[in-house]
Structures are given as C-alpha cells and as structure tokens.
Write a protein that holds these residues in place. Structure first.
Motif, PDB file in Angstrom:
ATOM      1  N   ASN A 153       0.852  -1.177   0.000  1.00 26.71           N
ATOM      2  CA  ASN A 153       0.000   0.000   0.000  1.00 26.71           C
ATOM      3  C   ASN A 153       0.897   1.240   0.000  1.00 26.71           C
ATOM      4  OD1 ASN A 153      -2.286   1.542   0.064  1.00 26.71           O
ATOM      5  ND2 ASN A 153      -2.823   1.072   2.166  1.00 26.71           N
ATOM      6  N   GLU A 193       2.471   4.860  -1.527  1.00 25.39           N
ATOM      7  CA  GLU A 193       2.126   6.070  -2.256  1.00 25.39           C
ATOM      8  C   GLU A 193       3.391   6.909  -2.379  1.00 25.39           C
ATOM      9  OE1 GLU A 193      -1.455   8.147  -0.875  1.00 25.39           O
ATOM     10  OE2 GLU A 193      -1.784   6.428   0.449  1.00 25.39           O
ATOM     11  N   VAL A 242       1.301  15.610   4.771  1.00 21.66           N
ATOM     12  CA  VAL A 242       1.749  14.230   4.922  1.00 21.66           C
ATOM     13  C   VAL A 242       3.105  14.147   5.612  1.00 21.66           C
ATOM     14  CG1 VAL A 242       2.548  12.226   3.601  1.00 21.66           C
ATOM     15  CG2 VAL A 242       0.422  13.351   2.972  1.00 21.66           C
ATOM     16  N   SER A 243       4.026  15.049   5.248  1.00 24.32           N
ATOM     17  CA  SER A 243       5.418  14.877   5.692  1.00 24.32           C
ATOM     18  C   SER A 243       5.972  16.006   6.557  1.00 24.32           C
ATOM     19  CB  SER A 243       6.315  14.735   4.463  1.00 24.32           C
ATOM     20  OG  SER A 243       6.338  15.947   3.731  1.00 24.32           O
ATOM     21  N   VAL A 263       4.780   7.229   1.345  1.00 25.53           N
ATOM     22  CA  VAL A 263       3.853   6.781   2.374  1.00 25.53           C
ATOM     23  C   VAL A 263       3.725   5.268   2.218  1.00 25.53           C
ATOM     24  CG1 VAL A 263       1.465   6.877   3.204  1.00 25.53           C
ATOM     25  CG2 VAL A 263       2.579   8.964   2.360  1.00 25.53           C
ATOM     26  N   ASP A 264       3.900   4.547   3.313  1.00 22.89           N
ATOM     27  CA  ASP A 264       3.735   3.095   3.320  1.00 22.89           C
ATOM     28  C   ASP A 264       2.760   2.758   4.441  1.00 22.89           C
ATOM     29  OD1 ASP A 264       3.865   0.354   3.406  1.00 22.89           O
ATOM     30  OD2 ASP A 264       6.046   0.234   3.475  1.00 22.89           O
ATOM     31  N   ASN A 265       1.480   2.724   4.098  1.00 23.49           N
ATOM     32  CA  ASN A 265       0.442   2.501   5.099  1.00 23.49           C
ATOM     33  C   ASN A 265       0.566   1.147   5.776  1.00 23.49           C
ATOM     34  OD1 ASN A 265      -1.056   5.011   4.839  1.00 23.49           O
ATOM     35  ND2 ASN A 265      -1.607   4.288   2.803  1.00 23.49           N
ATOM     36  N   GLY A 279       3.235   1.735   8.596  1.00 31.74           N
ATOM     37  CA  GLY A 279       3.149   2.909   9.460  1.00 31.74           C
ATOM     38  C   GLY A 279       4.043   4.062   9.070  1.00 31.74           C
ATOM     39  N   VAL A 280       4.504   4.096   7.809  1.00 32.56           N
ATOM     40  CA  VAL A 280       5.322   5.217   7.341  1.00 32.56           C
ATOM     41  C   VAL A 280       4.370   6.259   6.756  1.00 32.56           C
ATOM     42  CG1 VAL A 280       7.101   5.954   5.735  1.00 32.56           C
ATOM     43  CG2 VAL A 280       7.307   3.750   6.874  1.00 32.56           C
ATOM     44  N   GLU A 281       4.238   7.380   7.447  1.00 38.58           N
ATOM     45  CA  GLU A 281       3.222   8.359   7.085  1.00 38.58           C
ATOM     46  C   GLU A 281       3.715   9.456   6.153  1.00 38.58           C
ATOM     47  OE1 GLU A 281       1.473   9.706  10.693  1.00 38.58           O
ATOM     48  OE2 GLU A 281       0.671   7.726  11.190  1.00 38.58           O
ATOM     49  N   GLY A 282       4.992   9.570   5.930  1.00 35.38           N
ATOM     50  CA  GLY A 282       5.510  10.605   5.044  1.00 35.38           C
ATOM     51  C   GLY A 282       7.015  10.729   5.145  1.00 35.38           C
TER      52      GLY A 282
END
Length: 84
Positions: free
Chosen positions: A3, A5, A47-48, A57-59, A62-65
């Motif tokens: 997932n 982005e 986001v970052s 972003v890797d949902n 847990g990587v949010e930005g």
C-alpha cells in the motif's frame, strides 16, 4: 500487495531515483504528482511536514511521510528487497 504512495514531481531526478528502486523491486505504488511551486504543495506538507519531494507513504508499515530520496531508497531495500 503493498500500500505504497509516492508524492513526486515530473522531471525530478530524486523522484526518478525512488521510482527506479520501486520498479527494480517490482513494487506497485500510487503516484501523486505535485505542483511545481513549493508554495502549492499543501498535501505534501500535510503528509510529511515539509514541501519537498519525493515523499513516500507506506500505510502497511506505518510510514506516514518519509522525505529524502536516499532514505526512501534505503528503506525500500531494507523492507522489500531480497534481504527482507
């Protein structure tokens, strides 16, 4: 399936470096093209916390930005590479 982005800018060499790593690892991702003007990159900042690209972003993990192309490439290799 991942997932992922990627917030990117057309013609950005740092973004191209991240995209090459994504392709090399055969990872699917959703691309978000951002405006050329940094002042118009509100979505990237949300986001970052900053307005530069690329941002990953890797949902799933847990990587949010995550900013900085070198950090992103290292993360992708460690998380999704053959050694993962």
């Amino acid at each position: 399936m991942s997932n992922l982005e990627l917030y990117e800018l057309d013609g950005c060499p740092f973004c191209a470096k991240v995209k090459e790593k994504l392709d090399e690892l055969d990872l699917e991702y959703e691309s978000h093209m951002v405006p050329a003007a940094k002042s118009a990159r509100d979505e990237v900042e949300a986001v970052s916390g900053q307005r530069g690209v690329p941002v990953l972003v890797d949902n799933d993990n847990g990587v949010e930005g995550m900013p900085e192309s070198d950090d992103i490439v290292d993360y992708l290799e460690e998380t999704y590479g053959s050694g993962a």
